[in-house]
Structures are given as C-alpha cells and as structure tokens.
Enzyme design. Sequence first.
Site, PDB file in Angstrom:
ATOM      1  N   SER A 442      -2.414  17.171 -42.336  1.00 37.40           N
ATOM      2  CA  SER A 442      -1.664  16.789 -43.192  1.00 37.40           C
ATOM      3  C   SER A 442      -2.152  15.694 -44.068  1.00 37.40           C
ATOM      4  O   SER A 442      -1.630  15.509 -45.189  1.00 37.40           O
ATOM      5  CB  SER A 442      -0.286  16.289 -42.806  1.00 37.40           C
ATOM      6  OG  SER A 442      -0.336  15.836 -41.321  1.00 37.40           O
ATOM      7  N   HIS A 463      -0.865  24.195 -44.713  1.00 39.84           N
ATOM      8  CA  HIS A 463       0.050  23.123 -44.614  1.00 39.84           C
ATOM      9  C   HIS A 463       1.474  23.393 -44.332  1.00 39.84           C
ATOM     10  O   HIS A 463       2.466  23.630 -45.404  1.00 39.84           O
ATOM     11  CB  HIS A 463      -0.222  21.997 -45.608  1.00 39.84           C
ATOM     12  CG  HIS A 463       0.649  20.712 -45.195  1.00 39.84           C
ATOM     13  ND1 HIS A 463       1.138  19.662 -46.084  1.00 39.84           N
ATOM     14  CD2 HIS A 463       1.136  20.118 -43.871  1.00 39.84           C
ATOM     15  CE1 HIS A 463       1.590  18.709 -45.626  1.00 39.84           C
ATOM     16  NE2 HIS A 463       1.576  19.084 -44.278  1.00 39.84           N
ATOM     17  N   GLU A 475       2.268  24.912 -47.867  1.00 39.82           N
ATOM     18  CA  GLU A 475       1.263  24.365 -49.021  1.00 39.82           C
ATOM     19  C   GLU A 475       0.083  24.945 -48.769  1.00 39.82           C
ATOM     20  O   GLU A 475      -0.463  24.428 -47.460  1.00 39.82           O
ATOM     21  CB  GLU A 475       1.436  22.714 -48.775  1.00 39.82           C
ATOM     22  CG  GLU A 475       0.698  22.101 -50.067  1.00 39.82           C
ATOM     23  CD  GLU A 475       1.046  20.441 -49.931  1.00 39.82           C
ATOM     24  OE1 GLU A 475       1.378  20.081 -48.961  1.00 39.82           O
ATOM     25  OE2 GLU A 475       0.976  19.898 -51.228  1.00 39.82           O
ATOM     26  N   ASN A 513       2.987  15.373 -49.597  1.00 43.44           N
ATOM     27  CA  ASN A 513       3.003  14.200 -49.109  1.00 43.44           C
ATOM     28  C   ASN A 513       2.677  13.328 -50.212  1.00 43.44           C
ATOM     29  O   ASN A 513       3.054  11.784 -50.002  1.00 43.44           O
ATOM     30  CB  ASN A 513       1.966  13.904 -47.814  1.00 43.44           C
ATOM     31  CG  ASN A 513       2.431  14.568 -46.697  1.00 43.44           C
ATOM     32  OD1 ASN A 513       3.728  14.919 -46.634  1.00 43.44           O
ATOM     33  ND2 ASN A 513       1.681  15.235 -45.844  1.00 43.44           N
TER      34      ASN A 513
HETATM   35  P1  NAD Z   1       0.822  17.511 -31.359  1.00 45.14           P
HETATM   36  O1  NAD Z   1       0.043  16.429 -31.006  1.00 45.14           O
HETATM   37  O2  NAD Z   1       1.978  17.849 -30.918  1.00 45.14           O
HETATM   38  O3  NAD Z   1      -0.166  18.719 -30.792  1.00 45.14           O
HETATM   39  C1  NAD Z   1      -1.501  18.860 -31.028  1.00 45.14           C
HETATM   40  C2  NAD Z   1      -2.014  19.716 -29.755  1.00 45.14           C
HETATM   41  O4  NAD Z   1      -3.373  19.985 -30.214  1.00 45.14           O
HETATM   42  C3  NAD Z   1      -1.725  19.267 -28.470  1.00 45.14           C
HETATM   43  O5  NAD Z   1      -0.934  20.198 -27.629  1.00 45.14           O
HETATM   44  C4  NAD Z   1      -3.158  19.188 -27.994  1.00 45.14           C
HETATM   45  O6  NAD Z   1      -3.103  19.238 -26.271  1.00 45.14           O
HETATM   46  C5  NAD Z   1      -3.861  20.042 -28.674  1.00 45.14           C
HETATM   47  N1  NAD Z   1      -5.289  19.895 -28.602  1.00 45.14           N
HETATM   48  C6  NAD Z   1      -5.888  18.796 -28.983  1.00 45.14           C
HETATM   49  N2  NAD Z   1      -7.117  18.853 -29.132  1.00 45.14           N
HETATM   50  C7  NAD Z   1      -7.486  19.999 -28.657  1.00 45.14           C
HETATM   51  C8  NAD Z   1      -8.547  20.999 -28.768  1.00 45.14           C
HETATM   52  N3  NAD Z   1      -9.723  20.453 -28.519  1.00 45.14           N
HETATM   53  N4  NAD Z   1      -8.315  22.409 -28.380  1.00 45.14           N
HETATM   54  C9  NAD Z   1      -7.260  22.716 -28.107  1.00 45.14           C
HETATM   55  N5  NAD Z   1      -6.048  22.011 -28.132  1.00 45.14           N
HETATM   56  C10 NAD Z   1      -6.111  20.759 -28.451  1.00 45.14           C
HETATM   57  O7  NAD Z   1       0.367  17.469 -32.753  1.00 45.14           O
HETATM   58  P2  NAD Z   1       1.303  18.143 -34.131  1.00 45.14           P
HETATM   59  O8  NAD Z   1       2.399  17.448 -34.374  1.00 45.14           O
HETATM   60  O9  NAD Z   1       1.498  19.583 -33.750  1.00 45.14           O
HETATM   61  O10 NAD Z   1       0.095  18.203 -35.279  1.00 45.14           O
HETATM   62  C11 NAD Z   1      -0.928  19.011 -35.308  1.00 45.14           C
HETATM   63  C12 NAD Z   1      -1.593  19.100 -36.514  1.00 45.14           C
HETATM   64  O11 NAD Z   1      -0.595  19.403 -37.577  1.00 45.14           O
HETATM   65  C13 NAD Z   1      -2.079  17.662 -36.996  1.00 45.14           C
HETATM   66  O12 NAD Z   1      -3.212  18.079 -37.743  1.00 45.14           O
HETATM   67  C14 NAD Z   1      -0.920  17.276 -38.083  1.00 45.14           C
HETATM   68  O13 NAD Z   1      -1.589  16.317 -38.704  1.00 45.14           O
HETATM   69  C15 NAD Z   1      -0.713  18.360 -38.610  1.00 45.14           C
HETATM   70  N6  NAD Z   1       0.907  18.508 -39.118  1.00 45.14           N
HETATM   71  C16 NAD Z   1       1.815  17.896 -38.469  1.00 45.14           C
HETATM   72  C17 NAD Z   1       3.109  17.627 -38.756  1.00 45.14           C
HETATM   73  C18 NAD Z   1       4.251  17.127 -38.197  1.00 45.14           C
HETATM   74  O14 NAD Z   1       5.126  16.870 -38.763  1.00 45.14           O
HETATM   75  N7  NAD Z   1       3.964  16.717 -36.792  1.00 45.14           N
HETATM   76  C19 NAD Z   1       3.248  18.355 -40.234  1.00 45.14           C
HETATM   77  C20 NAD Z   1       2.575  18.923 -40.871  1.00 45.14           C
HETATM   78  C21 NAD Z   1       0.987  18.894 -40.225  1.00 45.14           C
END
Ligand code: NAD
Length: 731
Positions: A442, A463, A475, A513
Amino acid sequence: MTDFTMQTDADGVAVITWDVAEKSMNVMTRDSMLVLNDLIDTALADEAIKGIVITSGKDSFAGGMDLNVLARIREENGDDPAAGLFEFAMNGHKMLRKIERAGMDPKTNKGGKPIAAALPGTALGIGLELPLACHRIFAADRPGAKIGLPEILVGLFPGAGGTTRLVRKMGAMAASPLLLEGKLNDPQKAKAAGVVDEVVPAEDLLDAAKAWVLQATDADIVKPWDQKGYKMPGGAPYHPAGFMTFVGASAMVNGKTKGVYPAAKALLSAVYEGALVPFDTALKIEARWFTHVLMNPSSSAMIRSLFINKEALEKGANRPAVDDQTVKQVGVIGAGMMGAGIALVSAVAGIKVVLIDAKQDAADKGKAYSADYMDKGIARKKATPENKTAVLDRITATTDYAALEGCDLIVEAVFEDVAIKAEVTRKVQAVCPDAIFATNTSTLPITELAKASTDPTNFIGIHFFSPVEKMMLVEIIKGADTGERAVAKALDFTRQIRKTPIVVNDERFFFANRCIIPYINEGIRMVKEGVAPALIENAAKLVGMPLGPLQLADETSIDLGVKIAKATKAALGAAYDDSTDEVLFGLFDAGRLGRKSNGGFYAYDDKGKRQGFWDGLAEKYPHAAEQPDLITVQHRLLFVQALEAVRALEEGVLEDIREGDVGAILGWGFAPWSGGPFSWLDIIGTPYAAERCAQLAADHGDRFAPPALLRDMADKAQGFYRRFASAAEAA
Ligand code: NAD
C-alpha cells in the site's frame, strides 16, 4: 434486425421478442422504444390477435435503459433540455399506458387484449418497468436472476412508471426497499414480495404466459388503480396508516442520505404527490420529478462515473492491446488479512489458487477464511454446500514454493517490508520465472520493489482495498519499467474477479491513499486547532462522505497512521509537514490505537461499539471559543482531497480523469453524489474552485494553494470533462 420482433402463433397469441443483436443483455434505446410502440399498435389493431406475450430472446430479459440516451437528449435540446427530457419521459408513459390499457373501453374497462410479460431471467430498470405495465408477469425460476429497479444507485429513480406502478401495486412501505435502496431479488423472492406474479420452470415460461393470455377475462386485465374504489395498499398519505409510512420514510431517507442525494428526495416527492392524485396525473408528476433529477448536475455526474465510465473501465478502456491474459492459476503469497481475501475472490471467480505463507497453520488459516465466507453465504442462502466445496477445492494452502509451478500470476501480500518482499520475489521467480509478479503493497514504491525481480517489465502493483471481498476498486500501479503484458494481466485478472480497475503510475501512495491521507490529516489538524470533533465528523457526513476523518482514522488504526507518518517523514525530510503528529502520536502513546484497541478518537464499549468522542480529546484540545462555519469545514475536507487528485493528474500519476472519479468513489467513498473529485470541481466550476482554494490557502496554509493546472483551467473557465474526457475516451 430490429431489437423487437413479433410472431403470431396458431392460437392468435402475438409473441414480441426483445433481442438486441451483439449484446449479451438487452438495453432499451430510443429506436427500440419506437419499434416496440409500433408492434404494440399493430397487435392491438389486428383482430386476429387475441393477446400478447412480451419476452426476450436471451436468458435474461433486460439490463435497463441505455443511459447514454439521456445525455444525448439533453444535448439535442440545446437551450431547453428539460423540455426534451420531459417529452421523452411522457412518450415512455404513453406507450406503457397503452400496453396497460390494451385497447379496452375507457368507461367499461372491457374489450382489451391480455398482455403478459415472460421474463427468462434478469430484469432491471425499464426491464422491469415494462413488465409492470403488462397485466401479468411470469418469471423463469432461475436462481441467479436479479429482478429490481436499481436506478437510485446511479443517482436516478425509476422514471418509466416503475415508481408510480410499484407503489400502487404493493404500497409505499413494501415498495420502499426496492425503490429507495435499489434492492434486487431473485425470482422466488420477487414473487414473495409481490413484484412478479408467477415463477415457473424456465422451459415452461412461454407456454405458461400464452396459456394465461388465452384464458384471461376482461376483469383479469384491469389494473386495480383503474377500477372504481381503488385504495392504495398500506394507505395513501392522509390515511392514518399511510401517514405513518410517509412521515417515517421522509425521516429515514434524510437520515440515510443526509439530504445530499437529489434522486432520493425527488423519488419521495413523486411517490407522495403521486399518491394524492389519479393515476395518469401521478405519471405526469413522476415525469416532472424525473426531469428535475436529470437536470441536477449531481445526477448526470453520478450516471457518468457510476454507470458509463465504471463500465468502460471494467471493459478495458485503458487495456494495452496485448493478447488475452486470462489468469489460469494464481499464486498468493502471504495468507494474512489481504492474502486470504485475494485467495477467496480468485477461487470464487473459478481461478485455481496456491496460497502460501511462512507457516502451514498461517496458510491454513488463510484458507479457512474462504470456508467461513462460504458458510455465511450458505446460511444466507446465497451459496450451496457444493459451491463451498468447489471454492475450497480450488485453493491449495501450503508453505512449499514449488507448488507455484504453473501459476501465471503471483500476488504478493506479505508484511509491508522491502527486504521480506524482495526475498519472496526471488523465491517465487526461482519457481516461475515467467509469471507476472504483482505486489499488493500500500505504500512502497513499485519501481523500488521491482529491483528484486529478474524482469521488472513483468513486475506490477495490484493494490486491493480491505476487506477484499467487499471493496470493488483495484488500483493497478505501473512501475517505471512495467510492461504492457503485466498491465493486461492485471486488468484481465480484475475482470475475472469482477472488480473495477484503475491504472495509475508509481508515485508516493499511488492515487487512493494519496487522497485519503490528507483527508484524515485535515480532520486531525482541525482537532488540534480546537474545532469541535462533532462539527468535523458531521460536516464530512453532511457533504456525503461515508465516514468522518476521525472515525476513518480509528477504523484504519492509529498505529498505521503513525507508521505512515514516520515513513513519510523519513522520505521527505525537511519538506515533511508535522502538524498532525502531536495528536496522532499522542493517541498512539496513550495506547489508543483505534477501534481494534477499543479506543482512539472515539470511546468504545466492550463490544467495540462507538460511544462518542473520548473525553481526553476535549481535555487536551479544548474547543475554541469561535467555531468555523459548516461550509468552511466541508470545503477544507473536500478540497484537500480534490486538490490532491488534481495534482495526481498534473503529475501524470493519473492518466485519465475517469479513473480518478470512479476510483475515488469506489476506493474511499468520496461524496458519491458529486460523481468524484473532478466532477465535483466541474459542478462548482473551476473559477470558483480556484478562488475558494486561494482563500483557504490564505487562511489555513499552502496545501490549499490551487495547482497550476486548476489556475489555468479557471482562467479559461474550463471544466475537467471538457478538457480531458474526450482525450480519455479516444485512448
Ligand atoms: P497481515 O499481517 O495480515 O498478513 C501478512 C501475512 O504474510 C502473514 O500471514 C505472514 O505470516 C505472511 N508472511 C510474512 N512473511 C512471509 C514470507 N516471507 N513468506 C510467506 N508469508 C509471509 O498483513 P495484511 O494486512 O494482509 O497486508 C499484507 C500486504 O498488503 C502489505 O503489504 C500491506 O501493506 C498491504 N495492504 C494492506 C491493506 C490493509 O488494509 N490491511 C490494504 C492494502 C494493502
């Protein structure tokens, strides 16, 4: 071939079939209305014809009116567009009324020809208003079919008699979810609600409708409102029961819409005033309110963004001319909140998914999200146990990267950390070097993350917004080296999962964002200035934002805000504006991380329900003795977003204003009544916008200074859609 054709069978039943060539669903145009009108005239005049069935040659009946028609009528009628629109609406009423009266004697109500509608499937908008004018509606029992009047969702209301007929058929109370919320029903539910009369197996549809036509009596075809002594179900406005309904509806509509949606108000007026007069006068009132709504710039902006341009983007308006990139198997890395959602929507769309996390239990938990989602669908009768099995069978949850073999698209959703993302990129590429690699980051620059890839042309940002299964916008972000195949892949994937894409370039926070963060910050800044939080939040809602900035900060979490603030400061150095840090970091230090910690700007009860503002906020930031007026607060909140959108266009982050408007509404709910930030600036006019921004800049700071593009347009009194839309459409 014309859109409607007629054939008369040996029994004397004329079957009028609607079948628009080269379209998957029928839509009504001006020409097709004329053809239908002629066929009705012919059938009513032909003594050999005993009755009529109106049906479709497709497995659906119709998707509605071609809304481009309305814009064209407005243009064609130059100085007096209202007259053209009113005439158009009244011509529609005349034709439908002719169907409804079917040649019967106006005094005795005798001698008319029975006319049935036979709906093979989905029937929306005028695709239901036409059947409502017929004497009996048969629907095929097709569970996926949708029947209803969704006009309100694009800033209109049913203006082809649907409003007047539905209210007279079922009463104002029962009709209100259908008219005011655009609620769609499957055929069985439409029957239960009293919208259609009969549901029959698809293969019996035409026979059932014909059989009814052949046995219908004079009495069967007179609508209740054309009979003496008709009383509106549930009571007209001055009936005690009706009084309750109408007073309640008005309060409910204004509570929900905050008065910013002209169509909702106009609909209520059409219903209320129409209920007090005879049917034909009610139709005229409906046409007048319909014209009134069409003349409101909010409605045309909503139609343009939420219907015409949204559809154009979904159909690939900005897709590079690359061969089909339909995704066969997607690898999702990271089975957290986002990864689990992305796996779910992919599997629901029929795509095979390999869902990877660092630990097996995390991967399993990600897959369980899909199981829970399908269980809820089953409980609400939206899905079957078989659907659930099929969805789960498509998802392989594992820690083994070797399972990614055969994936043509990878979506990475691991922690927001450059090093972790780089490691994942390398591990994936060792198994599937040719797959398109998409990151769901993000905040991190795509061009930077692409450095970990062996082929940055195959690297892109996709995104998603949270929760993935609910949010319609995706996005797509092009890095400096992203190639056309990657863009086409991302767009084809978005189409498969039925979301709306926008394609933007790689700058800090991309597009969505970039605009949301200033909105939240403006709210926080006002708290610091001593503006009453209730004024800030209510001003936002009264101008059509779904959430006030402080509530949004609580929902997205205070720690995320702190993280973004720190990263922005590190990136911008001296140029960083730290004026919101004190409030944000103060909440963070107090352990108030937002809704998830049961405390933020708002206080929450044990169940997580908002209870009003946190007492400590007013202690730390006492309300200033003099409060700004509502409009000033609203302007600060809207301009701070709209100006960011203008800068994104100026800098080339946005390449198409249509994407800016559609993305703003679907991505973060930017005042949908306005049609989006560019449409809003067009509605208020660029000269006024530039002048007002200069004033806001003088009063509140340089962030409001009108960008050069806006100043230039203001000097020329030019609108965004005039200057940019034709270029966008030609692209
Ligand atoms: P989260 O913490 O819920 O999930 C991340 C997952 O990745 C976890 O299950 C973790 O165990 C796994 N992980 C970490 N390192 C790893 C590896 N090396 N190999 C395999 N799996 C691995 O986070 P999220 O909220 O799902 O966010 C994930 C991505 O999406 C981030 O880049 C975040 O910026 C982006 N994002 C989040 C949102 C939101 O609202 N939460 C919105 C858009 C984008």
